[in-house]
Write an enzyme that holds these catalytic residues in place. Structure first.
Site, PDB file in Angstrom:
ATOM      1  N   GLN A 128       0.924  -1.177   0.033  1.00 56.60           N
ATOM      2  CA  GLN A 128       0.142  -0.010   0.098  1.00 56.60           C
ATOM      3  C   GLN A 128       0.983   1.133  -0.111  1.00 56.60           C
ATOM      4  OE1 GLN A 128      -2.001   1.692   3.792  1.00 56.60           O
ATOM      5  NE2 GLN A 128      -3.797   0.821   2.585  1.00 56.60           N
ATOM      6  N   GLY A 129       0.713   2.044  -0.951  1.00 60.87           N
ATOM      7  CA  GLY A 129       1.364   3.414  -1.196  1.00 60.87           C
ATOM      8  C   GLY A 129       0.381   4.487  -0.955  1.00 60.87           C
ATOM      9  N   SER A 163       4.434  -1.335   3.796  1.00 65.05           N
ATOM     10  CA  SER A 163       4.674  -2.688   4.373  1.00 65.05           C
ATOM     11  C   SER A 163       4.770  -3.790   3.064  1.00 65.05           C
ATOM     12  CB  SER A 163       3.530  -3.085   5.161  1.00 65.05           C
ATOM     13  OG  SER A 163       3.480  -2.369   6.382  1.00 65.05           O
ATOM     14  N   GLU A 246      -9.812  -1.929   5.316  1.00 63.36           N
ATOM     15  CA  GLU A 246      -8.667  -2.187   6.053  1.00 63.36           C
ATOM     16  C   GLU A 246      -8.961  -2.084   7.596  1.00 63.36           C
ATOM     17  OE1 GLU A 246      -5.488   0.578   5.249  1.00 63.36           O
ATOM     18  OE2 GLU A 246      -3.977  -0.484   6.628  1.00 63.36           O
TER      19      GLU A 246
HETATM   20  C1  LIG Z   1       4.077  -1.252  10.912  1.00 65.84           C
HETATM   21  C2  LIG Z   1       3.429  -0.120  10.327  1.00 65.84           C
HETATM   22  C3  LIG Z   1       3.055  -0.470   8.888  1.00 65.84           C
HETATM   23  C4  LIG Z   1       2.507   0.398   7.912  1.00 65.84           C
HETATM   24  N1  LIG Z   1       2.171   0.361   6.644  1.00 65.84           N
HETATM   25  C5  LIG Z   1       1.992   1.159   5.694  1.00 65.84           C
HETATM   26  C6  LIG Z   1       1.876   0.713   4.542  1.00 65.84           C
HETATM   27  O1  LIG Z   1       1.951  -0.258   4.110  1.00 65.84           O
HETATM   28  N2  LIG Z   1       1.338   1.739   3.622  1.00 65.84           N
HETATM   29  C7  LIG Z   1       1.230   3.339   3.968  1.00 65.84           C
HETATM   30  O2  LIG Z   1       0.636   3.981   3.194  1.00 65.84           O
HETATM   31  N3  LIG Z   1       1.355   3.469   5.310  1.00 65.84           N
HETATM   32  C8  LIG Z   1       1.546   2.471   6.336  1.00 65.84           C
HETATM   33  N4  LIG Z   1       1.786   2.813   7.576  1.00 65.84           N
HETATM   34  C9  LIG Z   1       1.680   4.244   7.920  1.00 65.84           C
HETATM   35  C10 LIG Z   1       0.532   4.699   8.852  1.00 65.84           C
HETATM   36  O3  LIG Z   1      -0.592   4.684   8.169  1.00 65.84           O
HETATM   37  C11 LIG Z   1       0.926   5.878   9.574  1.00 65.84           C
HETATM   38  O4  LIG Z   1       2.020   5.734  10.171  1.00 65.84           O
HETATM   39  C12 LIG Z   1      -0.299   6.272  10.444  1.00 65.84           C
HETATM   40  O5  LIG Z   1      -1.297   6.653   9.545  1.00 65.84           O
HETATM   41  C13 LIG Z   1       0.316   7.496  11.059  1.00 65.84           C
HETATM   42  O6  LIG Z   1       0.822   8.705  10.149  1.00 65.84           O
HETATM   43  P1  LIG Z   1       2.343   9.274  10.571  1.00 65.84           P
HETATM   44  O7  LIG Z   1       3.129   7.952  11.034  1.00 65.84           O
HETATM   45  O8  LIG Z   1       2.561  10.207   9.569  1.00 65.84           O
HETATM   46  O9  LIG Z   1       2.131  10.054  12.037  1.00 65.84           O
HETATM   47  P2  LIG Z   1       1.245  11.511  12.195  1.00 65.84           P
HETATM   48  O10 LIG Z   1      -0.032  11.638  11.370  1.00 65.84           O
HETATM   49  O11 LIG Z   1       2.264  12.485  11.968  1.00 65.84           O
HETATM   50  O12 LIG Z   1       0.917  11.559  13.630  1.00 65.84           O
HETATM   51  C14 LIG Z   1       1.729  11.782  14.886  1.00 65.84           C
HETATM   52  C15 LIG Z   1       0.874  11.808  16.101  1.00 65.84           C
HETATM   53  O13 LIG Z   1      -0.321  12.759  16.016  1.00 65.84           O
HETATM   54  C16 LIG Z   1      -1.517  12.146  16.243  1.00 65.84           C
HETATM   55  N5  LIG Z   1      -2.250  12.970  15.298  1.00 65.84           N
HETATM   56  C17 LIG Z   1      -2.137  13.304  14.057  1.00 65.84           C
HETATM   57  N6  LIG Z   1      -3.359  13.853  13.367  1.00 65.84           N
HETATM   58  C18 LIG Z   1      -4.221  14.139  14.640  1.00 65.84           C
HETATM   59  C19 LIG Z   1      -5.540  14.429  14.748  1.00 65.84           C
HETATM   60  N7  LIG Z   1      -6.203  15.088  13.873  1.00 65.84           N
HETATM   61  N8  LIG Z   1      -6.261  14.512  15.867  1.00 65.84           N
HETATM   62  C20 LIG Z   1      -5.475  13.867  17.033  1.00 65.84           C
HETATM   63  N9  LIG Z   1      -4.273  13.193  16.891  1.00 65.84           N
HETATM   64  C21 LIG Z   1      -3.570  13.474  15.622  1.00 65.84           C
HETATM   65  C22 LIG Z   1      -1.224  10.733  15.703  1.00 65.84           C
HETATM   66  O14 LIG Z   1      -2.272  10.069  16.501  1.00 65.84           O
HETATM   67  C23 LIG Z   1       0.041  10.465  16.130  1.00 65.84           C
HETATM   68  O15 LIG Z   1       0.062   9.901  17.522  1.00 65.84           O
HETATM   69  C24 LIG Z   1       2.616   1.961   8.426  1.00 65.84           C
HETATM   70  C25 LIG Z   1       2.829   2.110   9.835  1.00 65.84           C
HETATM   71  C26 LIG Z   1       3.185   1.202  10.561  1.00 65.84           C
HETATM   72  C27 LIG Z   1       3.542   1.459  12.100  1.00 65.84           C
END
Ligand SMILES: Cc1cc2nc3c(=O)[nH]c(=O)nc-3n(C[C@H](O)[C@H](O)[C@H](O)COP(=O)(O)OP(=O)(O)OC[C@H]3O[C@@H](n4cnc5c(N)ncnc54)[C@H](O)[C@@H]3O)c2cc1C
Length: 390
Positions: A128-129, A163, A246
């Protein structure tokens, strides 16, 4: 909650149980990311497909059995009971749990005919991208761009946390095709061939020692417009359909696995603890925690059954996703406390130390706990808007 099963359900369950008893691999999934791990995952998928268990609820036309989702749940329960390889820790997971269902719901006939049988048989691994360095919770911040050039899309940009990108042939790719658009408009969902020239994959090492999630870079990657799902500009809508799968149906097998894992832990501790501390350990704080996660695992299964019985809307998957991801962490933390130093040695008992480290991810992947709470608050409870993203 009492689940009533028909005579046909019971027969189906027995058939599943018999097949699993004869076919669940005896060896463990290799821990290290690499060819052996991919081969293990794909072999297990292929074995299920060849045995007629590719997918219970998918249409027959695409290799499924066309049975009700409730039968799929029975299959998941039996897989968990038989200690079959975990559903999510498997590189075929993305294809099965959200790429496939999204293509069934939003793809055209050619996309269905080409991709669905390959997903079921394990011939094609997907990734997934969606996430980018500036677009995680705030998915509408996607900046990877696609320019239409004749009958192609030319894509440049970067994704992160992808992933299984190293194993994948195809990717669910969300890009911005209207350069003047902001937020949810002007996005397009396209199936990216990961072998296309210009795709570069760089694995990221995680705290559990794996490197199956990656950065993916796109340098003028040319994809046919026929790979677009749902039409140019309809990407947000398609992505939301995907995220509903998902967070909803993709969680069902995991719920069954958690319940089975808790039982395994209970059996193990029952066999050890009384001899160490006397039968009174059940009244200890650890015993109470074990009882609580056991009750919560049962509640989680009930939530899943309820969701299916009510044919719940897409946002309601967030209930399950939130409860499940936090419960997974509680179970693995409890396992470490219960097993004590032995937990560090006994990699054989489900590999708890690795699982404990790995489970830090559960409240982030597929939308963080905060985002799931926002969705529940706004889209289900009708609280004021403002927080929900993704
Ligand atoms: C093991 C793993 C596998 C993954 N696999 C994939 C994959 O295959 N493809 C893919 O596209 N992505 C993947 N992801 C990414 C995942 O979808 C993102 O990490 C997730 O959506 C959070 O985004 P971020 O890491 O940019 O954190 P951020 O969005 O920067 O968030 C940082 C913190 O701020 C909080 N926050 C942000 N916005 C809000 C809000 N509006 N209200 C309250 N709190 C908020 C969040 O809860 C978090 O605690 C994966 C992540 C993990 C850990």
């Amino acid at each position: 909650m009492r689940v009533v099963q028909s005579a046909e359900d019971l027969l189906f369950r027995q058939e599943a149980r018999d097949w699993l008893a004869a076919n669940v691999p005896g060896e463990r999934r290799p821990h290290e990311t690499g060819d052996a791990q991919r081969a293990f995952d794909v072999d297990w998928r292929r074995r299920q497909y060849d045995g007629g268990w590719g997918h219970i609820a998918w249409p027959r036309a695409y290799g499924g059995r066309g049975l009700p989702v409730a039968r799929q749940l029975i299959w998941y329960e039996e897989c968990a009971r038989a200690r079959a390889p975990a559903y999510t820790n498997n590189c075929c997971f993305v294809g099965l749990s959200h790429a496939g269902p999204t293509i069934i719901a939003r793809g055209d006939d050619a996309q269905k005919a080409f991709h669905l049988p390959r997903i079921l048989s394990g011939d094609a691994v997907w990734c997934q991208g969606f996430s980018e360095p500036g677009a995680g919770s705030d998915l509408a911040g996607v900046r990877t761009r696609g320019v239409i050039d004749g009958d192609s899309l030319v894509i440049s940009g970067q994704k992160i946390w992808t992933s299984y990108a190293i194993y994948a042939q195809f990717q669910e790719l969300l890009i911005r095709t209207d350069p003047d658009s902001t937020r949810h408009d002007g996005l397009t969902f396209v199936i990216c061939d990961m072998s296309a020239p210009g795709v570069e994959i760089r694995p990221i090492r995680n705290i559990a020692g794996g490197s199956d999630f990656c950065e993916v870079f796109y340098d003028e990657v040319r994809l046919p417009l026929t790979a677009v799902v749902g039409g140019v500009g309809a990407g947000w809508d398609v992505a939301m359909s995907l995220l509903a799968f998902e967070r909803g149906a993709a969680s069902f097998p995991v719920a069954m696995e958690i319940a089975a894992r808790v039982e395994e832990l209970l059996e193990y501790v029952e066999s050890k603890r009384p001899s160490i501390e006397g039968a009174g350990w059940r009244e200890s704080a650890l015993g109470a925690r074990l009882a609580a996660v056991r009750a919560d695992a049962a509640a989680l299964k009930s939530m899943v059954y309820l969701l299916i019985a009510r044919d719940a809307g897409p946002a309601e998957g967030s209930y399950v996703r939130l409860f499940l991801s936090e419960l997974e962490q509680r179970v693995s933390a409890l396992a470490m406390d219960l097993l004590g130093p032995e937990g560090l040695e006994k990699a054989s008992l489900g590999g708890w130390p690795r699982r404990y480290l790995d489970d830090f991810k559960t409240t982030i992947a597929a939308g963080t706990s905060q985002i799931q709470r926002n969705i529940i608050g706004e889209r289900i409870l009708g609280l004021p808007k403002g927080g929900a993203r993704r």
